[in-house]
Design a protein around this motif. Structure first.
Motif, PDB file in Angstrom:
ATOM      1  N   LEU A   1     108.424 -47.936  24.959  1.00  0.00           N
ATOM      2  CA  LEU A   1     107.697 -47.426  26.119  1.00  0.00           C
ATOM      3  C   LEU A   1     107.057 -48.561  26.913  1.00  0.00           C
ATOM      4  CD1 LEU A   1     106.051 -44.231  24.595  1.00  0.00           C
ATOM      5  CD2 LEU A   1     108.028 -44.375  26.134  1.00  0.00           C
ATOM      6  N   ALA A   2     106.641 -49.633  26.233  1.00  0.00           N
ATOM      7  CA  ALA A   2     106.108 -50.798  26.945  1.00  0.00           C
ATOM      8  C   ALA A   2     107.185 -51.420  27.831  1.00  0.00           C
ATOM      9  CB  ALA A   2     105.571 -51.832  25.955  1.00  0.00           C
ATOM     10  N   GLN A   3     108.443 -51.365  27.392  1.00  0.00           N
ATOM     11  CA  GLN A   3     109.531 -51.887  28.217  1.00  0.00           C
ATOM     12  C   GLN A   3     109.734 -51.051  29.478  1.00  0.00           C
ATOM     13  OE1 GLN A   3     110.880 -54.936  27.408  1.00  0.00           O
ATOM     14  NE2 GLN A   3     109.196 -54.688  25.943  1.00  0.00           N
ATOM     15  N   ALA A   4     109.431 -49.756  29.400  1.00  0.00           N
ATOM     16  CA  ALA A   4     109.490 -48.917  30.606  1.00  0.00           C
ATOM     17  C   ALA A   4     108.461 -49.383  31.620  1.00  0.00           C
ATOM     18  CB  ALA A   4     109.254 -47.451  30.236  1.00  0.00           C
ATOM     19  N   LEU A   5     107.269 -49.703  31.147  1.00  0.00           N
ATOM     20  CA  LEU A   5     106.238 -50.232  32.050  1.00  0.00           C
ATOM     21  C   LEU A   5     106.665 -51.576  32.635  1.00  0.00           C
ATOM     22  CD1 LEU A   5     103.422 -50.059  33.304  1.00  0.00           C
ATOM     23  CD2 LEU A   5     102.509 -51.085  31.205  1.00  0.00           C
ATOM     24  N   MET A   6     107.316 -52.398  31.820  1.00  0.00           N
ATOM     25  CA  MET A   6     107.779 -53.699  32.309  1.00  0.00           C
ATOM     26  C   MET A   6     108.837 -53.542  33.404  1.00  0.00           C
ATOM     27  SD  MET A   6     106.121 -56.171  31.206  1.00  0.00           S
ATOM     28  CE  MET A   6     107.238 -57.361  31.946  1.00  0.00           C
ATOM     29  N   ILE A   7     109.656 -52.505  33.314  1.00  0.00           N
ATOM     30  CA  ILE A   7     110.638 -52.257  34.380  1.00  0.00           C
ATOM     31  C   ILE A   7     109.917 -52.061  35.706  1.00  0.00           C
ATOM     32  CG2 ILE A   7     112.296 -50.572  35.276  1.00  0.00           C
ATOM     33  CD1 ILE A   7     113.329 -50.217  32.416  1.00  0.00           C
TER      34      ILE A   7
ATOM     35  N   MET B   1     107.652 -62.950  34.611  1.00  0.00           N
ATOM     36  CA  MET B   1     108.777 -63.321  33.762  1.00  0.00           C
ATOM     37  C   MET B   1     108.467 -64.578  32.959  1.00  0.00           C
ATOM     38  SD  MET B   1     111.703 -62.649  32.535  1.00  0.00           S
ATOM     39  CE  MET B   1     112.220 -61.254  33.537  1.00  0.00           C
ATOM     40  N   LEU B   2     107.839 -65.565  33.606  1.00  0.00           N
ATOM     41  CA  LEU B   2     107.487 -66.790  32.886  1.00  0.00           C
ATOM     42  C   LEU B   2     106.500 -66.492  31.765  1.00  0.00           C
ATOM     43  CD1 LEU B   2     107.881 -69.877  32.820  1.00  0.00           C
ATOM     44  CD2 LEU B   2     105.877 -70.070  34.303  1.00  0.00           C
ATOM     45  N   ALA B   3     105.512 -65.663  32.046  1.00  0.00           N
ATOM     46  CA  ALA B   3     104.501 -65.333  31.029  1.00  0.00           C
ATOM     47  C   ALA B   3     105.142 -64.619  29.846  1.00  0.00           C
ATOM     48  CB  ALA B   3     103.402 -64.470  31.643  1.00  0.00           C
ATOM     49  N   PHE B   4     106.020 -63.673  30.116  1.00  0.00           N
ATOM     50  CA  PHE B   4     106.617 -62.923  29.015  1.00  0.00           C
ATOM     51  C   PHE B   4     107.637 -63.755  28.248  1.00  0.00           C
ATOM     52  CE2 PHE B   4     104.462 -59.346  30.727  1.00  0.00           C
ATOM     53  CZ  PHE B   4     104.391 -58.429  29.685  1.00  0.00           C
ATOM     54  N   LEU B   5     108.384 -64.596  28.945  1.00  0.00           N
ATOM     55  CA  LEU B   5     109.342 -65.433  28.238  1.00  0.00           C
ATOM     56  C   LEU B   5     108.647 -66.454  27.356  1.00  0.00           C
ATOM     57  CD1 LEU B   5     112.046 -66.095  30.995  1.00  0.00           C
ATOM     58  CD2 LEU B   5     112.263 -64.650  28.965  1.00  0.00           C
ATOM     59  N   TYR B   6     107.549 -67.011  27.844  1.00  0.00           N
ATOM     60  CA  TYR B   6     106.851 -68.071  27.109  1.00  0.00           C
ATOM     61  C   TYR B   6     105.939 -67.532  26.014  1.00  0.00           C
ATOM     62  CZ  TYR B   6     107.529 -72.903  28.632  1.00  0.00           C
ATOM     63  OH  TYR B   6     108.018 -74.183  28.805  1.00  0.00           O
ATOM     64  N   ARG B   7     105.308 -66.370  26.250  1.00  0.00           N
ATOM     65  CA  ARG B   7     104.218 -65.960  25.371  1.00  0.00           C
ATOM     66  C   ARG B   7     104.425 -64.637  24.643  1.00  0.00           C
ATOM     67  NH1 ARG B   7     101.812 -70.578  24.296  1.00  0.00           N
ATOM     68  NH2 ARG B   7     101.132 -71.669  26.183  1.00  0.00           N
ATOM     69  N   VAL B   8     105.373 -63.802  25.084  1.00  0.00           N
ATOM     70  CA  VAL B   8     105.412 -62.459  24.526  1.00  0.00           C
ATOM     71  C   VAL B   8     106.756 -62.184  23.846  1.00  0.00           C
ATOM     72  CG1 VAL B   8     105.004 -60.012  24.987  1.00  0.00           C
ATOM     73  CG2 VAL B   8     103.812 -61.741  26.342  1.00  0.00           C
TER      74      VAL B   8
ATOM     75  N   THR C   1     112.345 -65.339  19.618  1.00  0.00           N
ATOM     76  CA  THR C   1     113.657 -65.947  19.437  1.00  0.00           C
ATOM     77  C   THR C   1     113.570 -67.172  18.536  1.00  0.00           C
ATOM     78  OG1 THR C   1     114.361 -65.160  21.615  1.00  0.00           O
ATOM     79  CG2 THR C   1     115.632 -66.952  20.640  1.00  0.00           C
ATOM     80  N   GLU C   2     112.561 -68.012  18.764  1.00  0.00           N
ATOM     81  CA  GLU C   2     112.462 -69.243  17.984  1.00  0.00           C
ATOM     82  C   GLU C   2     112.013 -68.963  16.553  1.00  0.00           C
ATOM     83  OE1 GLU C   2     110.860 -72.672  19.922  1.00  0.00           O
ATOM     84  OE2 GLU C   2     112.696 -72.610  21.124  1.00  0.00           O
ATOM     85  N   ALA C   3     111.162 -67.973  16.361  1.00  0.00           N
ATOM     86  CA  ALA C   3     110.778 -67.616  14.994  1.00  0.00           C
ATOM     87  C   ALA C   3     111.997 -67.176  14.193  1.00  0.00           C
ATOM     88  CB  ALA C   3     109.726 -66.509  15.020  1.00  0.00           C
ATOM     89  N   GLN C   4     112.881 -66.379  14.826  1.00  0.00           N
ATOM     90  CA  GLN C   4     114.091 -65.942  14.139  1.00  0.00           C
ATOM     91  C   GLN C   4     115.047 -67.117  13.908  1.00  0.00           C
ATOM     92  OE1 GLN C   4     114.945 -63.345  12.576  1.00  0.00           O
ATOM     93  NE2 GLN C   4     117.074 -63.964  12.203  1.00  0.00           N
TER      94      GLN C   4
END
Length: 260
Positions: A110-116, A218-225, A231-234
């Motif tokens: 549902l958070a991804q719906a808000l991000m859309i 986009m920068l905030a979510f790619l860098y921090r969320v 991705t890097e943890a995995q």
């Protein structure tokens, strides 16, 4: 500015994400959220182009450019999600370690719906633009879009080709664009949003600056969320020291020559 289409997009995105969550409940593959998010972004661009009252040219461009970007990304992610029986390692890890995983996945979807809705605001702004002539800003916006989508597509193809070689199992791709950035696909994804800043020129400058929310969010979510951290943890879990060496020598985001 007509805000009603933002509400319709939110309601549609919630419905799509609920269906996606139900699908992963049955298949235990939460990677579908990325496919649905990309499709939702494409649908939002085309919906604004139809419902809003800007000049024909900016509405046509936002439909074509935003739609093509989102559909390409949805297709690329879909071939991976639906073509592989294994769940993406990031989501498999969360499924294993989250208490009440399905409840938290529901909130995540549902958070991804808000991000859309939030990330589609630049599309919404451009579709209000009353300027209907082709200008230098239009050319610049189209060029930024073409360069960034081509770069993202190239990075995706290079990584996919590298992964097809069984000899690379457990190793980190350092070929092509991946030599200069650990996430060149994310970099070009972020760059793509500046196209809509250019296409918003013709509106009052407050609204043009408002279209910067696309690259900023986009920068905030790619860098921090949801981007680089997960991705890097995995990658560290699956490739260990090889990926740690890659981190020490290669830029996380902005492409530049690797360190010695």
């Amino acid at each position: 500015m007509n805000a009603w289409p933002l509400l319709w997009i939110f309601l549609g995105a919630v419905a799509l994400m609920l269906l996606a969550w139900a699908w992963q409940l049955r298949t235990r593959n939460a990677g579908v959220v990325d496919v649905v998010w990309s499709f939702g972004m494409a649908a939002s661009a085309m919906t604004y182009a139809v419902l809003l009252d800007g000049a024909l040219l900016p509405r046509l461009l936002v439909a074509v450019l935003g739609g093509a970007w989102g559909l390409r990304l949805a297709w690329h992610l879909g071939t991976r999600v639906f073509g592989d029986a294994h769940e993406d390692g990031r989501y498999a890890y969360l499924r294993k370690h989250w208490d009440d995983a399905q409840g938290k996945f529901l909130l995540f979807f549902l958070a991804q719906a808000l991000m859309i809705v939030l990330l589609s605001i630049p599309f919404w702004i451009v579709a209000h633009n009353p300027r209907g002539d082709w200008s230098l800003w239009t050319t610049l916006g189209v060029l930024i879009w073409a360069m960034s989508v081509a770069g993202e597509s190239l990075a995706d193809r290079q990584l996919a080709a590298w992964k097809r070689d069984p000899a690379h199992k457990g190793e980190t791709c350092r070929d092509g664009l991946w030599r200069y950035s650990r996430h060149p696909n994310y970099f070009f994804e972020w760059l793509h949003w500046f196209a809509y800043v250019c296409l918003a020129v013709g509106l009052p400058w407050g609204w043009v600056l408002g279209s910067l929310c696309g690259p900023a969010l986009m920068l905030a979510f790619l860098y921090r969320v949801t981007g680089i951290p997960y991705t890097e943890a995995q990658s560290l879990r699956s490739r260990g020291e090889d990926y740690a060496r890659y981190q020490r020598t290669t830029s996380a985001f902005f492409p530049r020559p690797p360190k010695r």
